[in-house]
Design a protein around this motif. Sequence first.
Motif, short mmCIF file in Angstrom:
data_model
loop_
_atom_site.label_atom_id
_atom_site.label_comp_id
_atom_site.label_asym_id
_atom_site.label_seq_id
_atom_site.Cartn_x
_atom_site.Cartn_y
_atom_site.Cartn_z
N TYR A 157 0.86 -1.18 0.00
CA TYR A 157 0.00 0.00 0.00
C TYR A 157 0.90 1.23 0.00
N LEU A 158 1.57 1.46 -1.11
CA LEU A 158 2.52 2.56 -1.21
C LEU A 158 1.85 3.78 -1.85
N ASP A 159 2.49 4.92 -1.69
CA ASP A 159 1.92 6.17 -2.20
C ASP A 159 1.87 6.18 -3.73
N ASN A 160 0.90 6.92 -4.25
CA ASN A 160 0.78 7.10 -5.70
C ASN A 160 1.60 8.31 -6.16
N ASP A 161 2.89 8.28 -5.85
CA ASP A 161 3.80 9.31 -6.31
C ASP A 161 5.02 8.60 -6.91
N LYS A 162 6.01 9.37 -7.34
CA LYS A 162 7.17 8.78 -8.00
C LYS A 162 7.91 7.81 -7.09
N ALA A 163 8.11 8.21 -5.83
CA ALA A 163 8.82 7.34 -4.90
C ALA A 163 8.03 6.06 -4.65
N GLY A 164 6.71 6.19 -4.48
CA GLY A 164 5.88 5.02 -4.26
C GLY A 164 5.85 4.09 -5.46
N GLU A 165 5.78 4.68 -6.65
CA GLU A 165 5.77 3.87 -7.87
C GLU A 165 7.09 3.12 -8.04
N LYS A 166 8.19 3.76 -7.68
CA LYS A 166 9.50 3.11 -7.76
C LYS A 166 9.58 1.95 -6.77
N GLY A 167 9.06 2.18 -5.57
CA GLY A 167 9.04 1.12 -4.56
C GLY A 167 8.18 -0.05 -4.98
N THR A 168 7.04 0.26 -5.58
CA THR A 168 6.15 -0.80 -6.07
C THR A 168 6.84 -1.65 -7.12
N ALA A 169 7.56 -1.00 -8.01
CA ALA A 169 8.28 -1.73 -9.06
C ALA A 169 9.35 -2.65 -8.46
N ARG A 170 10.00 -2.21 -7.40
CA ARG A 170 11.01 -3.04 -6.76
C ARG A 170 10.39 -4.28 -6.12
N PHE A 171 9.23 -4.11 -5.49
CA PHE A 171 8.53 -5.26 -4.92
C PHE A 171 8.10 -6.23 -6.01
N GLN A 172 7.64 -5.69 -7.14
CA GLN A 172 7.24 -6.54 -8.27
C GLN A 172 8.41 -7.39 -8.73
N THR A 173 9.58 -6.78 -8.82
CA THR A 173 10.78 -7.51 -9.25
C THR A 173 11.14 -8.61 -8.25
N GLU A 174 11.00 -8.34 -6.98
CA GLU A 174 11.38 -9.29 -5.95
C GLU A 174 10.43 -10.47 -5.83
N PHE A 175 9.11 -10.22 -5.96
CA PHE A 175 8.14 -11.26 -5.62
C PHE A 175 7.27 -11.73 -6.78
N GLY A 176 7.41 -11.13 -7.93
CA GLY A 176 6.75 -11.64 -9.12
C GLY A 176 5.25 -11.83 -8.98
N SER A 177 4.77 -13.02 -9.29
CA SER A 177 3.33 -13.28 -9.31
C SER A 177 2.68 -13.28 -7.93
N SER A 178 3.46 -13.40 -6.88
CA SER A 178 2.88 -13.37 -5.53
C SER A 178 2.68 -11.94 -5.03
N PHE A 179 3.11 -10.97 -5.83
CA PHE A 179 3.00 -9.56 -5.44
C PHE A 179 1.69 -8.97 -5.93
N LEU A 180 0.95 -8.32 -5.02
CA LEU A 180 -0.36 -7.75 -5.34
C LEU A 180 -0.42 -6.30 -4.87
N PRO A 181 -0.06 -5.33 -5.73
CA PRO A 181 -0.07 -3.92 -5.32
C PRO A 181 -1.48 -3.42 -5.03
#
Length: 302
Positions: free
Chosen positions: A268-292
């Motif tokens: 549940y990250l912010d909808n700003d540039k920093a939050g979007e960057k963090g979301t992308a990092r989680f996506q890379t780490e956890f793949g299909s188990s990641f649910l933003p």
Amino acid sequence: MNSDQAKKLSLPDLLTKLGHSPVRVRKQGNELWYCSPFRKEAEPSFHTSFIGGKWIWNDFGDQGGTVIDFVMRYENLTSIKDALAYLSDHFQPGLFSNPAPQPSFSFQQQPDREAVENFLEDRQLELIDARPITKPLILSYLAKERHIPSDLARKYLREVHYRNTATGKEYFAFGMQNQAGGYEIRVASSKYNFKSALNARDITVIPGSQAEAKTVHVFEGMTDFLSYLVLTGTDTLPEDAIIMHSLSSFPRTVAYIRSQDYQAVKTYLDNDKAGEKGTARFQTEFGSSFLPQGEFFSPTMI
């Protein structure tokens, strides 16, 4: 807080905390008119003006004076000492010494978290203690600015007192204990976006009510977590929750998640540039188990 410091506090800020809003704003925000806080009336007869570096007030049906005089009249106090104690409870010491008026009283969106975060290992901040929340300023800020009820705030947060060892000045904030035993703190103010960590920076893990939960919820900040509880109408999540407190805690967060048997990671990250960057990092780490789940929060809820 001494008398000179108290006289420089913002009377409009205090009136807002007490539930009074201006009826008219004049002179680019230097003069504000209110229906009298001392009685019921249809037309405003109370006004406060920013003159000579401080706010003074006048009530045509009563009297006038400084912020101290207002508190003594409003609370029916007989000593300046009691008035100073009252103001100390309603204003974070040292944060409201600049009373420059603002032309608008609308909520101002806070800048990205990373811009206001203030934590260094050698920062000269010393923890005094952490106790149940009693300061009206903290509870009022959380309720009015964040829509977090007092009972929920008291369940998960503490009133943290700390000292700047370089100046000797003491402050208070609301905070949450982290896994390292330190406290992540934030001042109760929408104008002063100071946040830091005392003793150590780390994540906070809040176990869910469900045994062996397979999903973990990841929040960037403590108020994000509490806002989510308010939105979902509960005071406890069935699954575990991690509060990062800072996007810089990403490696620690990933390490903890990998040490557990979670099958799904919701962020549940912010909808700003920093939050979007963090979301992308989680996506890379956890793949299909990641649910933003970032759509739960607007940029003003940080």
